[in-house]
Design a protein around this motif. Sequence first.
Motif, PDB file in Angstrom:
ATOM      1  N   GLU A 102      18.967 -26.903 -61.254  1.00 27.08           N
ATOM      2  CA  GLU A 102      18.203 -27.810 -62.228  1.00 27.08           C
ATOM      3  C   GLU A 102      16.893 -28.176 -61.247  1.00 27.08           C
ATOM      4  OE1 GLU A 102      18.772 -32.528 -63.678  1.00 27.08           O
ATOM      5  OE2 GLU A 102      20.502 -31.601 -62.787  1.00 27.08           O
ATOM      6  N   GLN A 103      16.891 -28.377 -59.806  1.00 29.97           N
ATOM      7  CA  GLN A 103      15.801 -28.632 -59.256  1.00 29.97           C
ATOM      8  C   GLN A 103      14.593 -27.430 -59.268  1.00 29.97           C
ATOM      9  OE1 GLN A 103      17.002 -29.425 -55.300  1.00 29.97           O
ATOM     10  NE2 GLN A 103      17.996 -31.438 -55.651  1.00 29.97           N
ATOM     11  N   LEU A 104      15.281 -26.161 -59.476  1.00 27.73           N
ATOM     12  CA  LEU A 104      14.395 -25.219 -59.363  1.00 27.73           C
ATOM     13  C   LEU A 104      13.686 -24.896 -60.679  1.00 27.73           C
ATOM     14  CD1 LEU A 104      13.245 -22.467 -58.314  1.00 27.73           C
ATOM     15  CD2 LEU A 104      15.250 -21.248 -59.024  1.00 27.73           C
ATOM     16  N   GLU A 105      14.391 -25.333 -61.861  1.00 26.41           N
ATOM     17  CA  GLU A 105      13.948 -25.208 -63.153  1.00 26.41           C
ATOM     18  C   GLU A 105      12.968 -26.491 -63.229  1.00 26.41           C
ATOM     19  OE1 GLU A 105      15.702 -25.551 -67.855  1.00 26.41           O
ATOM     20  OE2 GLU A 105      16.806 -26.037 -66.183  1.00 26.41           O
ATOM     21  N   ASN A 106      13.132 -27.353 -62.833  1.00 25.85           N
ATOM     22  CA  ASN A 106      12.164 -28.834 -62.867  1.00 25.85           C
ATOM     23  C   ASN A 106      11.019 -28.229 -61.948  1.00 25.85           C
ATOM     24  OD1 ASN A 106      11.404 -31.349 -63.357  1.00 25.85           O
ATOM     25  ND2 ASN A 106      11.443 -31.785 -61.383  1.00 25.85           N
ATOM     26  N   ARG A 107      10.830 -27.628 -60.708  1.00 27.70           N
ATOM     27  CA  ARG A 107       9.752 -27.186 -60.137  1.00 27.70           C
ATOM     28  C   ARG A 107       8.913 -26.210 -60.891  1.00 27.70           C
ATOM     29  NH1 ARG A 107      10.765 -25.494 -54.258  1.00 27.70           N
ATOM     30  NH2 ARG A 107      11.766 -27.301 -54.289  1.00 27.70           N
ATOM     31  N   GLU A 108       9.674 -25.183 -61.861  1.00 25.84           N
ATOM     32  CA  GLU A 108       9.037 -24.280 -62.277  1.00 25.84           C
ATOM     33  C   GLU A 108       8.354 -24.938 -63.813  1.00 25.84           C
ATOM     34  OE1 GLU A 108      12.253 -21.536 -63.735  1.00 25.84           O
ATOM     35  OE2 GLU A 108      12.074 -20.478 -61.620  1.00 25.84           O
TER      36      GLU A 108
END
Length: 206
Positions: A102-108
């Motif tokens: 979720e953190q990675l997706e939000n950063r993207e």
Amino acid sequence: MEKDNNQNVVPSNTEPKDKEKTNETVPEFTPEQQDYIDRIVSGIKNENKQKLEEVTKDNSKKINDEVQKQLEERERRAKMSAEEKAADDLKKLQEQNNRLAEQLENRERIDFGRSIAEKYNIPSTMVTRLIGSTNEETEQLMKSFADDYTKAVQAGIDKRLAGTQQPQTGSTVSVDDTKKLSELSLDEQTKLYKENPSLYNQLASR
């Protein structure tokens, strides 16, 4: 021959350099002023003491809560079988992986939002406020914001220009060619000279 007893005698009345300033006066306060100062100092001390006690109490509560949480977790794990512990560890690992994803997706999405913000000339400070759940939603939000922002700016410019616009006068002058130049006003003569020089010369020759 008698020795000179006055040689190499160090005067005994010398004072340290820090005592040379003897002319400085020490400010004196009236009892009322001193009492007022004491109350201020006491209030500051009590306020700082209260803040320190609140911080200490809050930290102690957090520590106690964390210790209690770990004790409860150990007790819960102690009652589990090997299979249950393995399943519990797998569940925690999956939850951790979900949080990281979720953190990675939000950063993207934020990185994508920055690129779209640059495309529509949107300030970087507005990027995080216009991030949608998908890239398509993010671009739509930013496009709508850019359109509304442009319209608002243009409306402000139009309003300002309307407030400063000077009233325009007629660009042409109607003059009876039977008159003399002297019968015209100064403004009429000026306009006639600029707009119809031949008629101006004709009237001037009369």
